[in-house]
Design an enzyme around this catalytic site. Structure first.
Site, PDB file in Angstrom:
ATOM      1  CB  CYS A   1      -3.720  -1.061   5.641  1.00  0.00           C
ATOM      2  SG  CYS A   1      -2.716  -0.374   6.995  1.00  0.00           S
TER       3      CYS A   1
ATOM      4  CD  GLU B   1      -2.385   1.294   2.810  1.00  0.00           C
ATOM      5  OE1 GLU B   1      -3.465   1.886   2.916  1.00  0.00           O
ATOM      6  OE2 GLU B   1      -1.790   0.757   3.768  1.00  0.00           O
TER       7      GLU B   1
ATOM      8  CE  LYS C   1      -7.481   0.861   4.163  1.00  0.00           C
ATOM      9  NZ  LYS C   1      -6.379   1.701   4.687  1.00  0.00           N
TER      10      LYS C   1
END
Length: 523
Positions: free
Chosen positions: A376, A264, A325
């Site tokens: 994440c 990321e 995301k």
């Protein structure tokens, strides 16, 4: 005077709850003392036993606020006020737990109702506000413990129930007034759970197929918030690490991978619109001659908006599949009530454009292998993991950027959560971080590779593929829903019982009228 005396009697209980909250925080990484859970839970329940609902709210607040203050001090990198605000917000959920647990503890089947109510509390913290914050679940503490293996069968919510239940059993053994028979049953049940879980063997095997991948940790030029604004350097670090990987492949020291994974934020500059960034990525892709999963920040879909995405960049066809995301971090990647808050909290301007959540799971078929991409913090959300596994992911990928929190304990906590996800899904998880921790986690939660922080690290791994499901992934969200429903049912039963008991203790209304008039009233 009476209120002061009551407060004096309550303060030792608040102190016990604060101590329990601190111990529970130390159960997690980077301290890694999971056995403290079976000390903290009974101590908390002892502080709640026999007090009023109002007192239970105060005791629960002391527990919860302390718990999160110890668990997530790393948020102080953003600001001390942010860490305090989060601890208070999450602590209030446990204040509500304490409010109702004072009554649930009076029920005959309290040893079952209390763990269910705990799961309901964790479900609430993982859901609201702004999508929730599922970082404080009891299950996350057991990536190295034998109890953690149960996640393959009951999932993360089910494991939290088991951990809370073991704590309840310890309290039942020690609780004053518990019948000897009940203590014996609680002791045997607790030992059976703990020692029985140690006998569980989780398979490392896949379905006979494997894939070779390379995780590239190019590193960042600074710690904390220092790396912000140095996007080109970060991208070139990953480019150079990939070029060096290709030299090792040509020299025959490592096997050529089928896929290279960048983390990321390996580029914070939109590669669709910036020619220099695009050229860096294409140079890396052509050098290794295999697809690279690039972690990028892209502009749009609207003005002053952006998305954090994983983009499959093919050496022949260029950018292709894309996963955005789904759970951006509030006050980290986007600002709730942005127009109302920005005029008063100028520090929020550092966040920049508003991150817009993606739609759909990160299921990515690449050259005959189906990957499940997770970015994440969102790996802590059950629905994200369930969706990629149900979508056919044979191996999971976590693209992450922990540079802001390097050296604070947050990367270790996230790594532990990732290990629990490997156990739960029975799949290998590949982690690529900008600055650490990157690594490879086997399907039983054991670690094949774990990088250091703030260093360059490139690791090539051949890992098994799996199409089958664990019992946990087959059950999906059902354990959480059922346990939460039971917790709420226990709460309702407790409140009904409380109302009935109070009604029984209410004195009859005084009689009125003369004796003769009262005698005319039929019995």
């Amino acid at each position: 005077m009476d209120r002061l005396k009551a407060l004096g009697r309550l303060l030792p209980r608040v102190a016990a709850a604060v101590a329990a909250g601190a111990m529970l925080g130390f159960a997690f990484q980077p301290h890694d003392l999971p056995w403290l859970t079976i000390v903290a839970v009974p101590l908390f329940l002892a502080a709640l036993h026999g007090i009023s609902m109002k007192a239970g709210f105060l005791v629960g607040a002391g527990f919860g606020i302390t718990y999160y203050a110890v668990l997530v001090p790393w948020l102080s990198v953003i600001g001390g006020d942010a860490a305090i605000a989060l601890a208070v917000l999450e602590g209030l959920f446990y204040a509500v737990f304490g409010l109702f647990a004072t009554q649930v503890l009076k029920l005959r089947l309290w040893p079952l109702w209390i763990p269910c109510l705990w799961v309901a509390t964790e479900f609430a913290t993982a859901s609201v506000p702004f999508g929730g914050f599922p970082w404080g679940r009891l299950a996350w503490a057991f990536s190295d413990g034998s109890l953690g293996k149960l996640a393959a069968y009951v999932g993360i919510p089910g494991l939290s129930f088991v951990v809370a239940f073991v704590g309840v059993l310890v309290y039942a053994v020690l609780r004053r007034g518990t019948a000897l028979r009940m203590r014996a049953v609680a002791l045997v049940a607790g030992l059976a759970i703990v020692f029985g879980s140690a006998l569980i063997h989780l398979s490392l095997a896949g379905d006979g197929k494997s894939v070779t991948t390379a995780m590239v940790q190019g590193n960042v030029p600074g710690k904390g918030l220092e790396f912000l604004g140095r996007a080109r350097t970060v991208t070139r670090n990953h480019l150079q690490a990939t070029l060096d990987l290709q030299k090792e492949i040509q020299a025959g020291t490592v096997k050529k991978p089928d896929l290279v994974i960048w983390p990321e934020n390996s580029t914070d500059i939109d590669p669709y619109k910036d020619d220099e960034t695009r050229a860096d990525i294409e140079e890396a892709v052509k050098a290794v001659d295999v697809p690279i999963l690039v972690g990028a920040v892209t502009e749009g879909p609207g003005p002053n908006e952006r998305q954090t995405a994983g983009i499959v960049w093919d050496p022949a066809t260029g950018p292709g599949q894309r996963y955005a995301k789904r759970h951006p971090v509030p006050f980290g990647e986007y600002i709730p009530f942005r127009n109302q808050l920005l005029p008063y909290i100028h520090r929020l301007e550092m966040i920049g454009a508003q991150t817009v959540p993606g739609v759909g799971p990160g299921v990515m078929p690449i050259r005959g292998v189906t990957y499940g991409d997770v970015i994440c913090f969102e790996l802590a959300y059950d629905n994200v993991i369930q969706d990629v596994v149900k979508g056919g992911a044979q191996v999971l990928i976590v693209q992450t950027n922990n540079a802001t929190y390097g050296g604070t304990g947050q990367p270790e906590q996230q790594f532990a959560i990732t290990r629990m996800r490997a156990i739960e899904t029975g799949r290998t998880i590949l982690i690529a971080s900008t600055s650490g921790i990157s690594g490879v986690i086997r399907p039983d939660g054991s670690v094949e590779h774990k990088s250091a922080q703030f260093t360059r690290d490139v690791y090539v791994a051949n890992v098994p593929l799996k199409d089958g499901h664990t019992l946990a992934t087959t059950l999906g969200g059902w354990p959480q829903w059922v346990l939460t429903a039971l917790g709420l049912l226990g709460l309702v039963v407790a409140m009904v019982e409380r109302r009935r008991t109070r009604g029984d203790k209410t004195p009859p209304p005084p009689a009125t009228g003369s004796t003769k008039e009262r005698e005319k009233v039929p019995a």
